[in-house]
Design an enzyme around this catalytic site. Structure first.
Site, PDB file in Angstrom:
ATOM      1  N   ASP A   1       0.844  -1.187   0.000  1.00 32.77           N
ATOM      2  CA  ASP A   1       0.000   0.000   0.000  1.00 32.77           C
ATOM      3  C   ASP A   1       0.884   1.244   0.000  1.00 32.77           C
ATOM      4  OD1 ASP A   1      -2.350  -1.699   0.504  1.00 32.77           O
ATOM      5  OD2 ASP A   1      -1.491  -1.916   2.511  1.00 32.77           O
TER       6      ASP A   1
ATOM      7  N   ASP B   1      -1.322  -2.360  -4.219  1.00 32.17           N
ATOM      8  CA  ASP B   1      -2.517  -2.762  -3.484  1.00 32.17           C
ATOM      9  C   ASP B   1      -3.420  -1.548  -3.250  1.00 32.17           C
ATOM     10  OD1 ASP B   1      -4.020  -4.893  -2.393  1.00 32.17           O
ATOM     11  OD2 ASP B   1      -3.398  -4.364  -0.373  1.00 32.17           O
TER      12      ASP B   1
ATOM     13  N   LYS C   1      -8.938   2.223   2.072  1.00 33.86           N
ATOM     14  CA  LYS C   1      -9.515   1.023   2.675  1.00 33.86           C
ATOM     15  C   LYS C   1      -9.636   1.288   4.174  1.00 33.86           C
ATOM     16  CE  LYS C   1      -8.345  -3.157   1.350  1.00 33.86           C
ATOM     17  NZ  LYS C   1      -7.475  -4.347   1.125  1.00 33.86           N
TER      18      LYS C   1
ATOM     19  N   ASP D   1     -19.944  23.688   1.032  1.00 27.96           N
ATOM     20  CA  ASP D   1     -20.157  23.104  -0.286  1.00 27.96           C
ATOM     21  C   ASP D   1     -20.086  21.588  -0.172  1.00 27.96           C
ATOM     22  OD1 ASP D   1     -20.056  25.754  -1.077  1.00 27.96           O
ATOM     23  OD2 ASP D   1     -17.990  25.618  -1.833  1.00 27.96           O
TER      24      ASP D   1
ATOM     25  N   GLU E   1     -13.761  23.544  -0.832  1.00 27.96           N
ATOM     26  CA  GLU E   1     -14.675  24.667  -0.651  1.00 27.96           C
ATOM     27  C   GLU E   1     -14.326  25.770  -1.642  1.00 27.96           C
ATOM     28  OE1 GLU E   1     -17.764  26.810   1.581  1.00 27.96           O
ATOM     29  OE2 GLU E   1     -17.192  24.685   1.424  1.00 27.96           O
TER      30      GLU E   1
END
Length: 425
Positions: free
Chosen positions: A209, A233, A273, A418, A423
């Site tokens: 990751d 991953d 995740k 928003d 924003e």
């Protein structure tokens, strides 16, 4: 919205003075430094020697000698350049940070003059060694700035210590996750840092990751202003983590794509995740962006706890929001002001409103100034923050402006927040 030194106490936020000179700067666009003073500076260069005194770059120490000498409140100042760690086939070459600083007096490791100090662990593309981390941080109160870790034989950085800070760092082309926090690591802060192109040949891409505060990681770990892209991953992986992780103003994109021509490729490809293995993790993610991930942009991944998801944008992922699994009794997700564009959103077991797929206005391409995702990888700003581009910014007449629900700790400029990560001012 910029996240310059977010989460960090005022005394540390502006980094530190170095003998009233400008070898370090909180904002690299200026020559100013401010903050706290260091007790001692150890000057280090790629060609430094343990026999040098390290009093200047004219007599630089080696990095290992400086590590051995440094005490709390002192600075290891690195000359920008590449620090090559020799590789021997089948053997690890980890750098271990096993001493500790103190609260208010960390041990600093930083590149001089807003440069980059690249630690290259030299592992060939297909080679790996179990637990051959690049940086193995078991100590507490270290502060890293302007550091890159690449080609480590396993994780780029593996953090089990606590109260450590990684600012304007990068972890790329390692043989497992870029930066992982596990085995009790607590109250660590990762800010304005990147993790990309990490891949694990051990399991055909299914472990590497970008950032991984996972499993037995402790409480209080936070990420702000970070990017994770093109990892084999997931971008951010909070698998099996019952301790709350906070992620703010971060981007995850193009994860899970087989860039390594691996015929048995097994990467998952989630952006964020946010759980796994039925652990109850009440994580919080705000003002973040996921796009182009193979599987899901924002993924519950069987987290049995309620996750807080506020003001995020998800675009062209396999699934934009995947929160269809059950949670434990008494748990509920909290969704507000999120945008899903060009992809589906499944959100069950949630207190959800003012999202673009429920009570909020439906998002369309015309709501945005730009959907050019190539803008996501341009260089960071001089202060280390994420680049402010037109990508996913709301257009002047966007129906998403002022369409959100007011939330604590979510700033806004109009009559109401928003929808989405950015924003419009």
């Amino acid at each position: 919205m910029k996240y310059l030194n977010c989460f960090i106490s005022t005394g540390l936020a502006a980094f530190f003075l170095v003998n009233s000179t400008s070898v370090l700067a909180a904002d690299c666009s200026s020559d100013l430094t401010s903050g706290i003073s260091t007790k001692r500076i150890y000057y280090v260069a790629p060609n430094g020697s343990s026999s040098n005194n390290g009093n200047s770059f004219n007599s630089p120490m080696s990095f290992t000698a400086a590590m051995a000498a440094a005490n709390p409140g002192e600075l290891i100042l690195l000359k920008p350049g590449t620090y090559t760690i020799p590789y021997t086939q089948g053997k690890g070459n980890t750098i271990t940070f096993n001493k500790s600083g103190k609260e208010g007096s960390p041990i600093y490791v930083a590149a001089a003059n807003c440069g980059r100090a690249v630690f290259d662990f030299s592992f060939p593309d297909s080679q790996w060694v179990q637990a051959s981390y690049g940086f193995y941080v078991t100590g507490d109160y270290w502060y890293f700035k302007g550091i890159e870790v690449t080609r480590a034989g396993y994780q780029g950085a593996y953090v089990t210590g606590s109260h450590n800070t990684f600012e304007n760092t990068a972890f790329h082309h390692n043989r497992n996750t870029g930066l992982e926090i596990n085995n009790g690591g607590s109250y660590n802060t990762v800010i304005n840092s990147d993790a990309y192109r990490n891949y694990d040949p051990k399991k055909n891409g299914s472990m590497a990751d970008g950032f991984g505060p996972k499993q037995k990681q402790g409480q209080g770990n936070r990420f702000g202003g970070c990017r994770a892209w093109e990892n084999s991953d997931d971008g951010f992986d909070l698998f099996d983590s019952p301790q709350k992780v906070v992620i703010e103003n971060s981007w995850a994109f193009r994860n899970g794509i087989n860039y390594w021509s691996d015929s048995s490729f097994a990467g998952n490809g989630n952006g964020f995740k946010l759980g796994g293995n039925q652990a109850v993790g009440n994580h919080r993610i705000t003002r973040s962006v996921a796009f182009g991930n193979v599987s899901k942009g924002f993924d519950q991944n069987n987290n049995a706890g309620g996750v807080t998801v506020i003001n995020n944008t998800s675009y062209k992922n396999g699934i934009n929001y995947g929160f269809g699994s059950n949670v434990k009794s008494g748990q509920k997700h909290y969704f507000r002001n999120n945008v899903s564009l060009s992809g589906s959103a499944t959100v069950n077991n949630a207190d959800a409103k003012s999202n673009s797929w429920d009570t909020g206005p439906v998002a369309s391409a015309s709501d945005f100034v730009s959907l050019d995702t190539s803008l996501a990888t341009i260089s960071r700003d001089n202060d280390g923050t994420l680049p402010e581009t037109a990508l996913f910014r709301l257009s002047t007449n966007s129906k998403l402006i002022n369409a959100g629900t007011k939330e604590s700790n979510i700033s806004y400029s109009g009559s109401a927040p928003d929808l989405g990560a950015f924003e419009r001012n």
